[in-house]
Design a protein around this motif. Sequence first.
Motif, PDB file in Angstrom:
ATOM      1  N   UNK A  44      17.160 -78.740  14.949  1.00 12.00           N
ATOM      2  CA  UNK A  44      17.958 -77.560  15.255  1.00 12.00           C
ATOM      3  C   UNK A  44      17.552 -76.340  14.443  1.00 12.00           C
ATOM      4  N   UNK A  45      17.906 -75.182  14.988  1.00  8.91           N
ATOM      5  CA  UNK A  45      17.696 -73.901  14.329  1.00  8.91           C
ATOM      6  C   UNK A  45      19.052 -73.220  14.161  1.00  8.91           C
ATOM      7  N   UNK A  63      21.052 -73.395   3.801  1.00  6.97           N
ATOM      8  CA  UNK A  63      20.241 -74.178   4.732  1.00  6.97           C
ATOM      9  C   UNK A  63      18.812 -74.309   4.220  1.00  6.97           C
ATOM     10  N   UNK A  64      18.287 -73.242   3.621  1.00  2.16           N
ATOM     11  CA  UNK A  64      16.925 -73.305   3.059  1.00  2.16           C
ATOM     12  C   UNK A  64      16.858 -74.290   1.892  1.00  2.16           C
ATOM     13  N   UNK A  65      17.895 -74.321   1.067  1.00  2.78           N
ATOM     14  CA  UNK A  65      17.933 -75.302  -0.026  1.00  2.78           C
ATOM     15  C   UNK A  65      17.935 -76.724   0.539  1.00  2.78           C
ATOM     16  N   UNK A  66      18.653 -76.936   1.638  1.00  2.00           N
ATOM     17  CA  UNK A  66      18.658 -78.246   2.289  1.00  2.00           C
ATOM     18  C   UNK A  66      17.256 -78.629   2.739  1.00  2.00           C
ATOM     19  N   UNK A  67      16.563 -77.685   3.347  1.00  2.00           N
ATOM     20  CA  UNK A  67      15.210 -77.960   3.826  1.00  2.00           C
ATOM     21  C   UNK A  67      14.249 -78.244   2.693  1.00  2.00           C
ATOM     22  N   UNK A  75       5.607 -80.770  10.425  1.00  2.00           N
ATOM     23  CA  UNK A  75       6.657 -79.760  10.540  1.00  2.00           C
ATOM     24  C   UNK A  75       7.521 -79.724   9.287  1.00  2.00           C
ATOM     25  N   UNK A  76       7.785 -80.883   8.700  1.00  2.93           N
ATOM     26  CA  UNK A  76       8.577 -80.942   7.473  1.00  2.93           C
ATOM     27  C   UNK A  76       7.867 -80.215   6.340  1.00  2.93           C
ATOM     28  N   UNK A  77       6.568 -80.391   6.222  1.00  5.48           N
ATOM     29  CA  UNK A  77       5.813 -79.687   5.192  1.00  5.48           C
ATOM     30  C   UNK A  77       5.874 -78.179   5.426  1.00  5.48           C
ATOM     31  N   UNK A 125      17.467 -81.779   8.336  1.00  4.28           N
ATOM     32  CA  UNK A 125      17.852 -80.431   7.949  1.00  4.28           C
ATOM     33  C   UNK A 125      17.375 -79.455   9.005  1.00  4.28           C
ATOM     34  N   UNK A 126      18.195 -78.447   9.376  1.00  2.89           N
ATOM     35  CA  UNK A 126      17.752 -77.466  10.361  1.00  2.89           C
ATOM     36  C   UNK A 126      16.891 -76.378   9.732  1.00  2.89           C
ATOM     37  N   UNK A 127      16.406 -75.511  10.569  1.00  2.00           N
ATOM     38  CA  UNK A 127      15.642 -74.336  10.160  1.00  2.00           C
ATOM     39  C   UNK A 127      16.564 -73.129  10.268  1.00  2.00           C
ATOM     40  N   UNK A 128      16.610 -72.287   9.233  1.00  2.00           N
ATOM     41  CA  UNK A 128      17.477 -71.111   9.237  1.00  2.00           C
ATOM     42  C   UNK A 128      16.653 -69.844   9.407  1.00  2.00           C
ATOM     43  N   UNK A 129      17.141 -68.952  10.281  1.00  4.79           N
ATOM     44  CA  UNK A 129      16.516 -67.649  10.476  1.00  4.79           C
ATOM     45  C   UNK A 129      17.619 -66.591  10.388  1.00  4.79           C
ATOM     46  N   UNK A 130      17.474 -65.650   9.463  1.00  6.51           N
ATOM     47  CA  UNK A 130      18.478 -64.601   9.264  1.00  6.51           C
ATOM     48  C   UNK A 130      17.941 -63.272   9.757  1.00  6.51           C
TER      49      UNK A 130
END
Length: 324
Positions: free
Chosen positions: A201-202, A139-143, A54-56, A151-156
Amino acid sequence: MSFDLLTAFLMLVILPVAWMTFRTIGRFAKRHVRQFLEGALWHVGRGLSRDVGALMSLRQYARLQLGENWGRYLQVPGQTETLSLEIDTIYVPLELESSLLTSERWSTENVLQAGSRLVVIGDPGSGKSTMMKRLHRGVCHMGLARRGNKSPLSVAIELKNCKVPPNPSSDWLLSQVRSVVAGTHGFDMHTLFDVYANSEGVVVLLDGLDEVASTNYTAVRDGIRGLSDELVRMGANNQVVLTMRSGFFHQVRSDFDETFPTTLRVKPLSPAEVYTFLGRWPFDRDAERRANHIYKELTETPALRDLCANPLILAMYVARTGRP
Protein backbone atom coordinates in the motif's frame (compact mmCIF):
# COMPACT_ATOMS: atom_id res chain seq x y z
CA MET A 1 69.98 17.53 16.21
CA SER A 2 68.90 16.04 12.87
CA PHE A 3 66.61 13.68 14.74
CA ASP A 4 64.89 16.60 16.47
CA LEU A 5 64.40 18.39 13.14
CA LEU A 6 62.96 15.24 11.58
CA THR A 7 60.64 14.78 14.53
CA ALA A 8 59.50 18.37 14.35
CA PHE A 9 58.91 18.03 10.59
CA LEU A 10 56.81 14.92 11.15
CA MET A 11 54.79 16.54 13.94
CA LEU A 12 54.17 19.85 12.18
CA VAL A 13 53.73 18.77 8.56
CA ILE A 14 53.38 15.05 7.88
CA LEU A 15 51.02 14.11 10.72
CA PRO A 16 48.49 16.94 10.13
CA VAL A 17 48.45 16.15 6.41
CA ALA A 18 47.95 12.46 7.14
CA TRP A 19 45.20 13.25 9.65
CA MET A 20 43.35 15.46 7.15
CA THR A 21 43.73 12.80 4.46
CA PHE A 22 42.29 10.04 6.66
CA ARG A 23 39.49 12.34 7.81
CA THR A 24 38.53 13.12 4.21
CA ILE A 25 38.63 9.44 3.30
CA GLY A 26 36.46 8.66 6.33
CA ARG A 27 33.83 11.22 5.36
CA PHE A 28 33.80 9.89 1.80
CA ALA A 29 33.46 6.31 3.01
CA LYS A 30 30.66 7.19 5.40
CA ARG A 31 28.78 8.93 2.62
CA HIS A 32 29.27 6.37 -0.15
CA VAL A 33 30.09 2.94 1.26
CA ARG A 34 26.60 2.40 2.70
CA GLN A 35 25.09 3.43 -0.61
CA PHE A 36 27.41 1.04 -2.43
CA LEU A 37 26.52 -1.83 -0.09
CA GLU A 38 22.81 -1.11 -0.38
CA GLY A 39 23.18 -1.05 -4.16
CA ALA A 40 24.94 -4.41 -4.14
CA LEU A 41 22.30 -5.88 -1.83
CA TRP A 42 19.56 -4.41 -4.03
CA HIS A 43 20.96 -6.12 -7.13
CA VAL A 44 21.30 -9.43 -5.28
CA GLY A 45 17.83 -9.12 -3.78
CA ARG A 46 16.35 -8.03 -7.09
CA GLY A 47 17.68 -11.18 -8.67
CA LEU A 48 16.10 -13.32 -5.97
CA SER A 49 12.81 -11.50 -5.48
CA ARG A 50 11.16 -8.31 -6.64
CA ASP A 51 9.80 -7.82 -3.11
CA VAL A 52 13.29 -7.92 -1.61
CA GLY A 53 14.54 -5.37 -4.15
CA ALA A 54 11.54 -3.11 -3.46
CA LEU A 55 12.20 -3.34 0.29
CA MET A 56 15.77 -2.15 -0.22
CA SER A 57 14.49 0.76 -2.32
CA LEU A 58 11.86 1.58 0.32
CA ARG A 59 14.48 1.73 3.03
CA GLN A 60 16.63 4.13 1.02
CA TYR A 61 13.59 6.26 0.16
CA ALA A 62 12.52 6.38 3.82
CA ARG A 63 16.01 7.33 4.98
CA LEU A 64 16.20 10.22 2.53
CA GLN A 65 12.70 11.43 3.41
CA LEU A 66 13.52 11.46 7.12
CA GLY A 67 16.50 13.68 6.38
CA GLU A 68 14.41 16.28 4.53
CA ASN A 69 14.01 19.56 6.43
CA TRP A 70 10.38 19.93 5.32
CA GLY A 71 9.16 17.05 7.44
CA ARG A 72 11.77 17.26 10.16
CA TYR A 73 11.14 20.71 11.61
CA LEU A 74 8.29 22.77 12.99
CA GLN A 75 8.74 26.42 12.04
CA VAL A 76 7.57 28.80 14.77
CA PRO A 77 7.55 32.59 14.21
CA GLY A 78 9.46 34.14 17.10
CA GLN A 79 9.92 37.72 18.25
CA THR A 80 12.98 38.34 16.08
CA GLU A 81 13.39 35.16 14.03
CA THR A 82 11.72 31.90 13.08
CA LEU A 83 12.54 28.98 15.34
CA SER A 84 13.10 25.50 13.92
CA LEU A 85 12.05 22.79 16.37
CA GLU A 86 12.49 19.05 15.88
CA ILE A 87 9.02 17.58 15.27
CA ASP A 88 10.01 14.19 16.69
CA THR A 89 10.87 15.93 19.97
CA ILE A 90 8.27 18.67 20.33
CA TYR A 91 5.21 16.99 18.82
CA VAL A 92 2.21 16.25 21.03
CA PRO A 93 -0.41 13.86 19.59
CA LEU A 94 -3.66 15.67 18.85
CA GLU A 95 -7.13 14.32 19.50
CA LEU A 96 -9.54 14.09 16.57
CA GLU A 97 -13.31 13.91 16.67
CA SER A 98 -15.51 12.29 14.05
CA SER A 99 -18.57 13.87 12.51
CA LEU A 100 -20.31 10.53 13.12
CA LEU A 101 -21.74 9.50 16.48
CA THR A 102 -19.33 6.73 17.38
CA SER A 103 -17.57 5.63 20.54
CA GLU A 104 -14.24 5.36 18.75
CA ARG A 105 -11.59 7.91 19.66
CA TRP A 106 -8.94 8.98 17.22
CA SER A 107 -5.66 10.78 17.57
CA THR A 108 -2.81 11.59 15.25
CA GLU A 109 -1.19 8.38 16.45
CA ASN A 110 -3.89 6.07 15.09
CA VAL A 111 -5.68 8.23 12.50
CA LEU A 112 -4.68 5.97 9.61
CA GLN A 113 -6.87 3.28 11.16
CA ALA A 114 -9.97 5.48 10.78
CA GLY A 115 -10.41 4.74 7.08
CA SER A 116 -8.80 4.61 3.68
CA ARG A 117 -10.09 8.02 2.54
CA LEU A 118 -9.93 10.70 5.24
CA VAL A 119 -10.53 14.41 5.36
CA VAL A 120 -8.95 16.12 8.38
CA ILE A 121 -10.21 19.63 9.10
CA GLY A 122 -9.37 22.23 11.70
CA ASP A 123 -8.91 25.92 12.41
CA PRO A 124 -5.83 27.82 11.20
CA GLY A 125 -2.87 26.80 13.35
CA SER A 126 -4.67 23.79 14.80
CA GLY A 127 -1.86 21.43 13.78
CA LYS A 128 -3.07 19.85 10.54
CA SER A 129 0.15 20.36 8.59
CA THR A 130 2.33 19.31 11.52
CA MET A 131 0.19 16.20 11.89
CA MET A 132 0.80 15.36 8.22
CA LYS A 133 4.56 15.74 8.70
CA ARG A 134 4.40 13.52 11.76
CA LEU A 135 2.37 10.89 9.89
CA HIS A 136 4.83 10.95 7.01
CA ARG A 137 7.79 10.52 9.33
CA GLY A 138 6.03 7.77 11.25
CA VAL A 139 5.39 5.70 8.12
CA CYS A 140 8.96 6.31 6.92
CA HIS A 141 10.31 5.15 10.29
CA MET A 142 8.23 1.97 9.87
CA GLY A 143 9.74 1.37 6.45
CA LEU A 144 13.26 1.97 7.71
CA ALA A 145 12.91 -0.32 10.72
CA ARG A 146 10.91 -3.02 8.96
CA ARG A 147 11.81 -6.50 10.17
CA GLY A 148 9.38 -8.89 8.50
CA ASN A 149 6.29 -6.76 9.22
CA LYS A 150 4.64 -5.11 6.24
CA SER A 151 5.02 -1.37 5.87
CA PRO A 152 3.45 1.01 3.33
CA LEU A 153 5.12 3.71 1.29
CA SER A 154 4.37 7.32 2.32
CA VAL A 155 4.22 10.26 -0.08
CA ALA A 156 3.57 13.77 1.28
CA ILE A 157 2.36 16.57 -0.99
CA GLU A 158 1.70 20.25 -0.26
CA LEU A 159 -1.13 20.95 -2.67
CA LYS A 160 -0.29 24.65 -2.99
CA ASN A 161 3.01 23.64 -4.60
CA CYS A 162 1.49 21.37 -7.25
CA LYS A 163 1.93 22.59 -10.79
CA VAL A 164 -1.34 22.15 -12.63
CA PRO A 165 -0.59 21.35 -16.30
CA PRO A 166 -2.46 22.98 -19.17
CA ASN A 167 -5.64 21.04 -19.99
CA PRO A 168 -5.06 18.60 -17.10
CA SER A 169 -6.30 15.02 -17.39
CA SER A 170 -7.90 13.21 -14.47
CA ASP A 171 -4.63 11.44 -13.63
CA TRP A 172 -2.32 14.48 -13.58
CA LEU A 173 -2.02 14.48 -9.78
CA LEU A 174 -1.29 10.75 -9.71
CA SER A 175 1.56 11.42 -12.15
CA GLN A 176 2.98 14.10 -9.85
CA VAL A 177 2.70 11.87 -6.77
CA ARG A 178 4.43 9.07 -8.66
CA SER A 179 7.17 11.47 -9.82
CA VAL A 180 7.96 12.45 -6.21
CA VAL A 181 9.01 8.85 -5.54
CA ALA A 182 10.65 8.35 -8.92
CA GLY A 183 12.68 11.53 -8.47
CA THR A 184 14.25 10.31 -5.23
CA HIS A 185 17.89 9.32 -5.61
CA GLY A 186 18.14 5.56 -5.30
CA PHE A 187 17.79 2.21 -6.99
CA ASP A 188 14.75 1.48 -9.14
CA MET A 189 12.73 4.34 -7.62
CA HIS A 190 10.72 4.68 -10.84
CA THR A 191 8.91 1.41 -10.05
CA LEU A 192 8.70 1.74 -6.26
CA PHE A 193 5.33 3.55 -6.21
CA ASP A 194 3.58 0.99 -8.41
CA VAL A 195 5.11 -1.97 -6.56
CA TYR A 196 3.74 -0.74 -3.22
CA ALA A 197 0.44 0.52 -4.63
CA ASN A 198 -0.19 -3.05 -5.77
CA SER A 199 1.01 -4.73 -2.56
CA GLU A 200 1.59 -3.30 0.94
CA GLY A 201 0.00 0.00 0.00
CA VAL A 202 0.79 3.67 -0.45
CA VAL A 203 -0.19 6.40 2.01
CA VAL A 204 -0.68 9.68 0.12
CA LEU A 205 -0.84 12.75 2.38
CA LEU A 206 -2.35 15.78 0.63
CA ASP A 207 -2.00 18.89 2.75
CA GLY A 208 -3.78 22.22 2.51
CA LEU A 209 -6.52 22.14 -0.13
CA ASP A 210 -7.64 25.56 1.14
CA GLU A 211 -4.25 27.02 0.13
CA VAL A 212 -4.68 26.17 -3.55
CA ALA A 213 -5.27 29.15 -5.82
CA SER A 214 -8.95 29.54 -6.67
CA THR A 215 -8.13 29.36 -10.39
CA ASN A 216 -6.63 25.90 -9.86
CA TYR A 217 -9.25 24.50 -7.49
CA THR A 218 -11.33 22.61 -10.08
CA ALA A 219 -8.27 20.93 -11.59
CA VAL A 220 -6.90 20.00 -8.16
CA ARG A 221 -10.28 18.66 -7.05
CA ASP A 222 -10.53 16.49 -10.15
CA GLY A 223 -6.93 15.39 -9.69
CA ILE A 224 -7.63 14.27 -6.12
CA ARG A 225 -10.66 12.32 -7.26
CA GLY A 226 -8.70 10.70 -10.09
CA LEU A 227 -5.85 9.84 -7.74
CA SER A 228 -8.23 8.22 -5.28
CA ASP A 229 -10.04 6.23 -7.96
CA GLU A 230 -6.79 4.92 -9.44
CA LEU A 231 -5.42 3.91 -6.02
CA VAL A 232 -8.63 1.99 -5.34
CA ARG A 233 -8.13 0.16 -8.61
CA MET A 234 -4.49 -0.62 -7.85
CA GLY A 235 -4.93 -2.10 -4.39
CA ALA A 236 -7.03 -2.29 -1.24
CA ASN A 237 -4.21 -1.13 1.06
CA ASN A 238 -3.84 2.34 -0.40
CA GLN A 239 -4.84 5.35 1.67
CA VAL A 240 -5.34 9.07 1.05
CA VAL A 241 -5.50 11.76 3.76
CA LEU A 242 -6.62 15.25 2.75
CA THR A 243 -6.47 18.33 5.00
CA MET A 244 -8.12 21.73 4.81
CA ARG A 245 -9.46 24.43 7.08
CA SER A 246 -12.90 23.89 8.57
CA GLY A 247 -14.46 26.96 6.95
CA PHE A 248 -13.23 25.94 3.51
CA PHE A 249 -14.43 22.37 4.02
CA HIS A 250 -17.99 23.55 4.59
CA GLN A 251 -17.84 25.33 1.23
CA VAL A 252 -16.61 22.34 -0.77
CA ARG A 253 -17.72 19.29 1.22
CA SER A 254 -20.18 18.18 -1.46
CA ASP A 255 -17.21 17.79 -3.84
CA PHE A 256 -15.77 15.03 -1.65
CA ASP A 257 -18.75 13.36 0.08
CA GLU A 258 -18.53 10.25 -2.10
CA THR A 259 -14.76 10.02 -2.49
CA PHE A 260 -13.87 10.79 1.14
CA PRO A 261 -16.62 9.46 3.39
CA THR A 262 -14.80 10.01 6.71
CA THR A 263 -14.21 13.45 8.17
CA LEU A 264 -12.24 14.11 11.36
CA ARG A 265 -11.81 17.46 13.09
CA VAL A 266 -8.72 18.42 15.07
CA LYS A 267 -9.74 19.33 18.60
CA PRO A 268 -8.14 22.19 20.58
CA LEU A 269 -5.39 21.27 23.01
CA SER A 270 -6.55 20.08 26.40
CA PRO A 271 -4.82 21.40 29.56
CA ALA A 272 -2.96 18.08 29.82
CA GLU A 273 -1.77 18.38 26.21
CA VAL A 274 -0.66 21.98 26.81
CA TYR A 275 1.36 20.83 29.82
CA THR A 276 2.93 18.01 27.80
CA PHE A 277 3.86 20.48 25.06
CA LEU A 278 5.53 22.80 27.57
CA GLY A 279 7.42 19.84 29.01
CA ARG A 280 8.87 19.09 25.57
CA TRP A 281 9.85 22.66 24.73
CA PRO A 282 13.66 22.98 24.44
CA PHE A 283 14.28 25.70 27.03
CA ASP A 284 17.95 26.55 27.36
CA ARG A 285 17.86 26.35 31.17
CA ASP A 286 15.53 25.66 34.12
CA ALA A 287 13.16 23.82 31.76
CA GLU A 288 10.78 22.44 34.40
CA ARG A 289 10.54 25.71 36.33
CA ARG A 290 9.90 27.77 33.20
CA ALA A 291 7.34 25.30 31.84
CA ASN A 292 5.47 25.38 35.15
CA HIS A 293 5.59 29.18 35.22
CA ILE A 294 4.06 29.50 31.74
CA TYR A 295 1.43 26.87 32.53
CA LYS A 296 0.47 28.78 35.67
CA GLU A 297 0.13 31.97 33.62
CA LEU A 298 -2.21 30.22 31.22
CA THR A 299 -4.23 28.66 34.02
CA GLU A 300 -4.72 31.99 35.78
CA THR A 301 -5.71 33.86 32.60
CA PRO A 302 -8.74 32.14 31.01
CA ALA A 303 -8.73 34.27 27.84
CA LEU A 304 -5.05 33.52 27.23
CA ARG A 305 -5.58 29.85 28.07
CA ASP A 306 -8.34 29.59 25.48
CA LEU A 307 -6.15 31.24 22.84
CA CYS A 308 -3.26 28.89 23.59
CA ALA A 309 -5.46 25.83 23.05
CA ASN A 310 -4.41 26.47 19.44
CA PRO A 311 -1.01 24.78 18.94
CA LEU A 312 0.45 27.52 16.73
CA ILE A 313 -0.59 30.32 19.09
CA LEU A 314 0.78 28.35 22.05
CA ALA A 315 4.11 27.81 20.27
CA MET A 316 4.36 31.49 19.34
CA TYR A 317 3.54 32.53 22.91
CA VAL A 318 6.21 30.24 24.37
CA ALA A 319 8.71 31.42 21.74
CA ARG A 320 8.20 35.02 22.87
CA THR A 321 8.14 34.42 26.63
CA GLY A 322 10.38 31.38 27.04
CA ARG A 323 12.88 31.44 24.19
CA PRO A 324 14.87 28.15 23.99
